[in-house]
Scaffold this motif. Structure first.
Motif, PDB file in Angstrom:
ATOM      1  N   LYS A   2       0.851  -1.185   0.000  1.00 25.98           N
ATOM      2  CA  LYS A   2       0.000   0.000   0.000  1.00 25.98           C
ATOM      3  C   LYS A   2       0.882   1.228   0.000  1.00 25.98           C
ATOM      4  O   LYS A   2       1.794   1.361   0.805  1.00 25.98           O
ATOM      5  CB  LYS A   2      -0.889  -0.020   1.235  1.00 25.98           C
ATOM      6  CG  LYS A   2      -1.784  -1.248   1.295  1.00 25.98           C
ATOM      7  CD  LYS A   2      -2.515  -1.324   2.598  1.00 25.98           C
ATOM      8  CE  LYS A   2      -3.300  -2.614   2.695  1.00 25.98           C
ATOM      9  NZ  LYS A   2      -3.951  -2.773   4.018  1.00 25.98           N
ATOM     10  N   THR A  24      -1.705  11.052  -3.398  1.00 17.55           N
ATOM     11  CA  THR A  24      -2.507   9.947  -3.910  1.00 17.55           C
ATOM     12  C   THR A  24      -2.210   8.708  -3.084  1.00 17.55           C
ATOM     13  O   THR A  24      -1.132   8.581  -2.495  1.00 17.55           O
ATOM     14  CB  THR A  24      -2.210   9.657  -5.387  1.00 17.55           C
ATOM     15  OG1 THR A  24      -0.816   9.339  -5.525  1.00 17.55           O
ATOM     16  CG2 THR A  24      -2.547  10.836  -6.272  1.00 17.55           C
ATOM     17  N   SER A  26      -2.961   4.226  -2.718  1.00 16.48           N
ATOM     18  CA  SER A  26      -3.245   3.058  -3.545  1.00 16.48           C
ATOM     19  C   SER A  26      -4.333   2.160  -2.973  1.00 16.48           C
ATOM     20  O   SER A  26      -4.983   1.429  -3.729  1.00 16.48           O
ATOM     21  CB  SER A  26      -1.965   2.244  -3.743  1.00 16.48           C
ATOM     22  OG  SER A  26      -1.492   1.757  -2.505  1.00 16.48           O
ATOM     23  N   ASP A  27      -4.539   2.208  -1.645  1.00 19.11           N
ATOM     24  CA  ASP A  27      -5.497   1.301  -1.016  1.00 19.11           C
ATOM     25  C   ASP A  27      -6.905   1.878  -1.125  1.00 19.11           C
ATOM     26  O   ASP A  27      -7.251   2.800  -0.382  1.00 19.11           O
ATOM     27  CB  ASP A  27      -5.113   1.070   0.442  1.00 19.11           C
ATOM     28  CG  ASP A  27      -5.971  -0.003   1.098  1.00 19.11           C
ATOM     29  OD1 ASP A  27      -6.815  -0.618   0.415  1.00 19.11           O
ATOM     30  OD2 ASP A  27      -5.798  -0.211   2.312  1.00 19.11           O
ATOM     31  N   ARG A  28      -7.695   1.320  -1.998  1.00 15.80           N
ATOM     32  CA  ARG A  28      -9.006   1.882  -2.308  1.00 15.80           C
ATOM     33  C   ARG A  28      -9.955   1.864  -1.115  1.00 15.80           C
ATOM     34  O   ARG A  28     -10.869   2.683  -1.028  1.00 15.80           O
ATOM     35  CB  ARG A  28      -9.613   1.118  -3.492  1.00 15.80           C
ATOM     36  CG  ARG A  28     -10.930   1.635  -3.989  1.00 15.80           C
ATOM     37  CD  ARG A  28     -11.332   0.962  -5.289  1.00 15.80           C
ATOM     38  NE  ARG A  28     -10.467   1.339  -6.394  1.00 15.80           N
ATOM     39  CZ  ARG A  28     -10.617   2.460  -7.112  1.00 15.80           C
ATOM     40  NH1 ARG A  28     -11.581   3.314  -6.814  1.00 15.80           N
ATOM     41  NH2 ARG A  28      -9.807   2.719  -8.098  1.00 15.80           N
ATOM     42  N   LYS A  67     -12.391  10.159  -3.227  1.00 18.64           N
ATOM     43  CA  LYS A  67     -12.111   8.727  -3.053  1.00 18.64           C
ATOM     44  C   LYS A  67     -12.105   7.989  -4.385  1.00 18.64           C
ATOM     45  O   LYS A  67     -11.358   7.026  -4.557  1.00 18.64           O
ATOM     46  CB  LYS A  67     -13.124   8.112  -2.098  1.00 18.64           C
ATOM     47  CG  LYS A  67     -12.952   8.550  -0.650  1.00 18.64           C
ATOM     48  CD  LYS A  67     -13.898   7.796   0.264  1.00 18.64           C
ATOM     49  CE  LYS A  67     -13.696   8.210   1.713  1.00 18.64           C
ATOM     50  NZ  LYS A  67     -14.623   7.500   2.634  1.00 18.64           N
ATOM     51  N   GLN A  70      -8.856   8.543  -5.607  1.00 15.82           N
ATOM     52  CA  GLN A  70      -7.858   8.190  -4.584  1.00 15.82           C
ATOM     53  C   GLN A  70      -6.865   9.340  -4.425  1.00 15.82           C
ATOM     54  O   GLN A  70      -5.636   9.150  -4.515  1.00 15.82           O
ATOM     55  CB  GLN A  70      -7.180   6.860  -4.952  1.00 15.82           C
ATOM     56  CG  GLN A  70      -8.163   5.707  -4.925  1.00 15.82           C
ATOM     57  CD  GLN A  70      -7.579   4.399  -5.401  1.00 15.82           C
ATOM     58  OE1 GLN A  70      -8.086   3.781  -6.337  1.00 15.82           O
ATOM     59  NE2 GLN A  70      -6.519   3.969  -4.769  1.00 15.82           N
TER      60      GLN A  70
END
Lengths: 110, 113
Positions: A2, A24, A26-28, A67, A70
């Protein structure tokens, strides 16, 4: 792995201008987002938190969250020389881990 | 309220020596974190405790790093033996529960020569 990504800068703005800091992640599934300010040789201090899409304002600071993209940002209006510091973006994920970006160094020139 | 206390403030050691850092969290805070911050980088989580149990130590180099929080209050982080790349600021943070905000101590700056 992540990731939390930030432009390392340095970002230089004149006094009174708007400073725009971007991040930004990466972990949605991350739900909570934070901005910390760290003066040289000092520990990080929390300045903003944001949990839902949109803008959140606190004095001269505005945090923005998207979101779907991201993406988190921090705007500092009427920048002051005392705002010169490194700004760390932090993301709190569903594993109860707080992950930090590398930070963006901001310099506000009088 | 008193903040997160850390000691020592600075430490210089030679490689292959051992070193220990101490942290006392804010009173009543159940969750304690140790972060490593290398110059120019953001803090990296080493270990997270909830009371005296380990929640996450996935990024702790267990061959040389160890940490304990025996009574669920203060904590010690040890490095043995130290390497040059361990030079960093070691930050302790605490929170009332395993959720933000985190309150940071002033950190311990370690230099390994």
């Amino acid at each position: 792995q992540k990731e939390v990504e930030q432009n390392s800068g340095p970002l230089s703005v004149p006094e009174g201008a708007i400073a725009s800091l971007n991040c930004t992640y990466s972990d949605r599934v991350s739900q909570s987002f934070f901005w910390y300010r760290q003066y040289s040789g000092k520990s990080p201090e929390l300045i903003m938190s944001i949990y839902s899409n949109g803008d959140k304002e606190d004095g001269r600071f505005t945090a923005q969250l998207n979101k779907a993209s991201q993406y988190v940002s921090l705007l500092i209006r009427d920048s002051q020389p005392s705002d010169s510091a490194t700004y760390l973006c932090a993301v709190f994920d569903n594993n109860n881990d707080m992950r930090f970006g590398a930070g963006t160094r901001l310099t506000v020139k009088p | 309220e008193a903040g997160v206390a850390q000691s020592p403030r600075y430490k210089i050691i030679e490689k292959r020596q051992s070193v220990a850092f101490w942290c006392n969290p804010i009173s009543g805070h159940a969750t304690l974190y140790w972060y490593q911050q290398i110059l120019g980088q953001g803090p990296k989580l080493l270990i997270q405790f909830q009371n005296n149990g380990v929640v996450d130590d996935s990024q702790l180099p267990k061959d040389r790093f160890s940490a304990e929080r025996l009574k669920g209050v203060d904590s010690t982080l040890k490095i043995q033996p130290a390497k040059l790349e361990d030079s960093a600021v070691y930050l302790c943070a605490s929170s009332p529960s395993p959720s933000p905000p985190l309150h940071f101590g002033n950190g311990t700056r370690l230099t390994v020569t």
